[in-house]
Design an enzyme around this catalytic site. Structure first.
Site, PDB file in Angstrom:
ATOM      1  N   GLU A 128      -4.387  41.628 -25.064  1.00  0.00           N
ATOM      2  CA  GLU A 128      -3.894  42.166 -23.699  1.00  0.00           C
ATOM      3  C   GLU A 128      -2.777  43.105 -23.955  1.00  0.00           C
ATOM      4  O   GLU A 128      -2.769  44.112 -23.274  1.00  0.00           O
ATOM      5  CB  GLU A 128      -3.759  40.895 -22.724  1.00  0.00           C
ATOM      6  CG  GLU A 128      -4.761  40.404 -22.213  1.00  0.00           C
ATOM      7  CD  GLU A 128      -5.774  41.220 -21.236  1.00  0.00           C
ATOM      8  OE1 GLU A 128      -6.195  42.214 -21.836  1.00  0.00           O
ATOM      9  OE2 GLU A 128      -5.660  40.564 -20.123  1.00  0.00           O
ATOM     10  N   THR A 180      -5.581  49.801 -16.569  1.00  0.00           N
ATOM     11  CA  THR A 180      -4.386  48.695 -16.416  1.00  0.00           C
ATOM     12  C   THR A 180      -3.256  49.373 -16.635  1.00  0.00           C
ATOM     13  O   THR A 180      -2.047  49.260 -15.812  1.00  0.00           O
ATOM     14  CB  THR A 180      -4.557  47.645 -17.302  1.00  0.00           C
ATOM     15  OG1 THR A 180      -5.937  46.756 -16.911  1.00  0.00           O
ATOM     16  CG2 THR A 180      -3.690  46.742 -16.882  1.00  0.00           C
TER      17      THR A 180
END
Length: 315
Positions: A128, A180
């Site tokens: 991530e 993101t």
């Protein structure tokens, strides 16, 4: 065991007001990954999809997870991974988290199930970090634990699985991309205390509603006064979809992760199907392709696919 095939679910992060601390696993869509141990120390990544993701291990979400496992566990062998993505990158449905969590989960099984769930989360967060620049676990935790997860802390890792209410999820993924990293850049760096107090009340109410299976309380708590007002401008027709969903009987909902996907919670499958149909129609009218999904909350998370014995859930 030298090879494993797994099914890795999409996830809805934030759950409106729980930015970076709440996440939920769903049944559709999902990725499939095949992971095997190789005798040489190389990490080999191969994609069977058409998204053009990098296959160099240090630039691939699954690859960096396996490199970190290799480093911290002082492994002399490598891994080979074949990834078939159904969760489109940039969808807001946890695409990067699926690759990261799947790599960590699969490697752990191949290594004799030697890691705790918290350790699996620890390794998956490196993926991530590569994808978004932040080591967050709100997608990874429900992917690994199943159901709804509260990330009390990412450092040190403190994951609290919550009781999952008996609800249906309707989600739409309009075919526009919101990265993101970009969605984080537009967020305010400071917030008013009065807004923080409102948000704390919504988060506390949402967690209490989830634990009590109190649908009315869940609905009253699905409000975000900090993130959604900023990010919603990146999503075409967001306000229309939210308004019409509530009119059709949704308890509430909002942006899935950083978007552009939008999710709604409903008490009945029929209601969720009506909401999904409306979502598709809204985007069809403005000629934006979209995919819609209706699912119950996925209580299992990642599954081992065994073609002769069926699916084996994570214990």
């Amino acid at each position: 065991m030298k090879k494993i095939k797994i099914k890795v679910p999409a996830t809805v992060a934030n759950l409106v007001c729980g930015f970076d601390i709440l996440g939920m696993a769903v049944h559709e869509p999902y990725d499939e990954m095949e992971i095997s141990i190789s005798e040489n120390p190389e990490i080999i990544i191969r994609h069977t999809d058409h998204y053009g993701l990098p296959e160099e291990a240090s630039k691939n979400v699954a690859g960096v997870v396996l490199l970190k496992i290799q480093e911290e566990l002082d492994l002399k062998h490598g891994f080979e991974v074949i990834i078939h993505k159904n969760i489109k990158p940039g969808s807001g449905l946890g695409s990067s988290a699926a690759s990261a969590a799947g790599a960590a989960f699969g490697a752990n099984i191949l290594l004799g199930d030697r890691l705790s769930k918290e350790e699996i989360v620890h390794f998956a967060m490196f993926g991530e970090e590569l994808a978004s620049g932040v080591r967050h676990a709100d997608n990874i935790a429900p992917c690994i634990y199943g159901g709804i997860a509260l990330v009390k802390s990412s450092d040190p890792i403190d994951i609290i699985p919550l009781q999952s209410p008996d609800l249906f999820v309707a989600a739409v993924h309009p075919q526009v991309e919101v990265k993101t990293s970009d969605a984080r850049q537009i967020l305010k760096k400071s917030i008013l205390l009065k807004d923080a107090v409102k948000q704390w009340g919504n988060i506390a109410g949402l967690v209490a509603g989830i634990e009590k299976n109190d649908h009315a309380l869940i609905g009253r708590s699905l409000n975000d006064v900090i993130i959604e007002p900023v990010r919603s401008i990146l999503i075409p027709k967001f306000d229309e979809i939210k308004t019409k969903s509530l009119q059709l009987g949704a308890l509430g909902g909002g942006i899935s992760g950083s978007g552009p996907s939008v999710f709604m919670l409903a008490e009945q499958e029929e209601t969720a199907q009506h909401i999904a149909k409306m979502m598709k129609e809204v985007y069809d009218k403005i000629e934006i392709d979209s995919f819609v999904y209706v699912s119950k909350i996925n209580l299992i998370g990642i599954e081992i696919i065994n073609e002769t014995e069926g699916n084996k859930p994570l214990n």
